[in-house]
Design an enzyme around this catalytic site. Structure first.
Site, short mmCIF file in Angstrom:
data_model
loop_
_atom_site.label_atom_id
_atom_site.label_comp_id
_atom_site.label_asym_id
_atom_site.label_seq_id
_atom_site.Cartn_x
_atom_site.Cartn_y
_atom_site.Cartn_z
N SER A 1 -25.57 28.53 19.08
CA SER A 1 -25.09 27.64 18.03
C SER A 1 -24.20 28.43 17.09
CB SER A 1 -26.29 27.05 17.28
OG SER A 1 -25.85 26.31 16.17
N LYS B 1 -22.48 25.53 21.12
CA LYS B 1 -22.61 24.41 20.19
C LYS B 1 -21.84 24.79 18.94
CE LYS B 1 -26.48 23.10 17.25
NZ LYS B 1 -27.91 22.77 17.26
N LYS C 1 -20.72 23.91 15.08
CA LYS C 1 -21.01 23.13 13.88
C LYS C 1 -19.72 22.48 13.39
CE LYS C 1 -25.40 24.17 13.17
NZ LYS C 1 -26.44 23.14 13.13
N ASP D 1 -22.34 19.83 16.53
CA ASP D 1 -23.47 19.43 15.68
C ASP D 1 -22.95 19.19 14.27
OD1 ASP D 1 -25.84 19.03 14.33
OD2 ASP D 1 -26.75 20.95 14.86
N GLU E 1 -24.41 16.11 18.17
CA GLU E 1 -25.74 16.14 17.55
C GLU E 1 -25.66 15.61 16.12
OE1 GLU E 1 -27.48 20.01 18.22
OE2 GLU E 1 -28.93 19.75 16.61
N ASP F 1 -31.33 14.97 15.99
CA ASP F 1 -32.06 16.16 15.53
C ASP F 1 -32.85 15.74 14.29
OD1 ASP F 1 -32.85 18.52 14.30
OD2 ASP F 1 -30.93 19.52 14.38
N LYS G 1 -37.62 20.18 17.81
CA LYS G 1 -37.90 21.36 17.01
C LYS G 1 -39.36 21.26 16.62
CE LYS G 1 -33.28 22.00 15.08
NZ LYS G 1 -32.43 21.87 13.87
N GLY H 1 -33.29 24.97 17.37
CA GLY H 1 -33.66 26.20 16.68
C GLY H 1 -33.49 26.05 15.17
#
Ligand code: OSB
Ligand code: MG
Length: 371
Positions: free
Chosen positions: A138, A163, A165, A190, A215, A240, A264, A292
């Protein structure tokens, strides 16, 4: 047979990430959290880790609320009740609403203690069978100059997917550029709830980029608007922040709010609830992966054990220790080779606490004697 708990200790740690990590709601560099320790009459020690951050930007929980919940409510419940199996802990905690990360920090220590008493790797105690788990990386928001280089580094390291952000102003154009440089790399985005339904037309542009999923594009507590967005986007939506318990994915399936979820452990209140969610999605044949929270070694070990369950079919965010820390708190550290972590086969979480490293990070300790 009951698990006789002699004491619980809360070790508060402060660890500095090697690199600041930026999401749509801000930048994080220092991580405060608790390592929980539950000891039995034979001096077996089980460990857990709390994942709330110092301030409540990801969810309503924080380091302080975790402590408040653990010492004023949750530890007293453990003290007053006999526990035969860690699966009972979430039921015992259920009169306390939410505060899932606080619950999970203690439940995790009891799962580890139980597995050690049974002389079983935690993964086995959970019913997991995979010997290796696939991991992705990520990558936080960063200045564009560094961005492609950073991604290239992790792709070379072998991570199975990247991934990225995103936030308004750092999204479609950036992803398009990344896609140009990495045409075949499995890739996802995400948003950490940075958008609203007003952004539908903007978000639909992501459909051209062959993303594995996007996400949590919309609000942290939403499953209704996500269903509206999923209806008009090809890119699978992954929830998420919105998933807190088994009830949430049940409703999300019914509404069509997403096609994937990440689990998670902290967000859903522990390993037992994580397993229940996993089992529900397995029943529906839907892909699951392990999210995570920038964990240190103990939380990472719990994530690895959980990921050995068979429906974890997509790479998780459980990257190697060195991606986060100069020195992790476990021995050996978690290493990733070709995008894969080998699951340890020692009892419990399968890693030793590195007492020396731990001592460097501890800022406060509290002990709760049970006798
Ligand atoms: O949204 O998945 C998230 C980190 C902190 C808080 C929330 C998230 C993340 C990550 C990084 O994406 C996951 C990790 O590498 O631990
Ligand atoms: Mg996320």
């Amino acid at each position: 047979m009951t698990i006789p708990i002699n004491y619980i200790k809360l070790h508060k740690l402060n660890m500095r990430l090697k690199e600041p990590f930026t999401t749509s709601f801000g930048t994080l560099q220092d991580k405060e959290f608790f390592i929980t320790e539950a000891a039995d009459d034979r001096d077996n020690r089980g460990y857990g880790e709390s994942v709330a951050f110092t301030s409540p930007w990801y969810s309503e929980e924080s380091v302080k609320t975790n402590l408040h919940m653990m010492e004023d409510f949750l530890i007293p419940i453990l003290k007053e009740n006999e526990i035969k199996h860690p699966e009972e802990v979430s039921t015992l905690f259920s009169p306390i609403k939410r505060n899932n990360m606080a619950k999970s920090a203690l439940e995790g220590a009891i799962w580890d203690l139980y597995a050690k008493r049974e002389n079983l790797p935690l993964a086995k105690a959970l019913g997991g069978i995979n010997k290796e788990v696939d991991v992705g990386i990520s990558i936080g928001i960063q200045p564009l100059e560094d961005f492609l280089k950073t991604i290239d580094y992790y792709v070379q390291e072998g991570y199975k997917r990247i991934k990225i952000k995103i936030k308004p102003g750092f999204d479609v154009d950036v992803l398009r550029e990344v896609r140009k440089h990495f045409p075949d790399t499995p890739m996802m985005a995400d948003a950490n709830s940075a958008y609203t339904l007003d952004d539908i037309e903007h978000l639909k542009q992501l459909d051209d980029l062959n993303l594995m999923m996007i996400e949590q594009p919309l609000s942290h507590d939403d499953i209704v608007d996500h269903a509206k967005l999923q209806e008009v986007m090809h890119t699978p939506i992954c929830l998420d922040e919105s998933i807190h318990s088994l009830e949430d994915p049940r409703k999300a399936i019914e509404l069509g709010s997403c096609k994937v979820i990440n689990i998670k452990i902290g967000r859903v209140g522990g390993i037992t609830e994580s397993k229940r969610i996993h089992d529900l999605w397995k029943e529906h044949g839907i892909d699951v992966w392990c999210g995570g929270m920038l964990e240190a070694g103990v939380g990472r070990a719990h994530n690895i054990a959980l990921t050995t369950l068979t429906q974890f079919t997509m790479p998780g965010d459980t990257a190697g220790s060195s991606r986060y820390w100069e020195k992790d708190i476990i021995k050996p550290e978690v290493t990733v080779k070709n995008g894969v972590i080998s699951v340890p086969d020692h009892p419990g979480i399968g890693y030793e606490l590195d007492e020396e490293a731990l001592a460097n990070y501890i800022v406060e300790e509290k002990k709760f004697d049970f006798y």
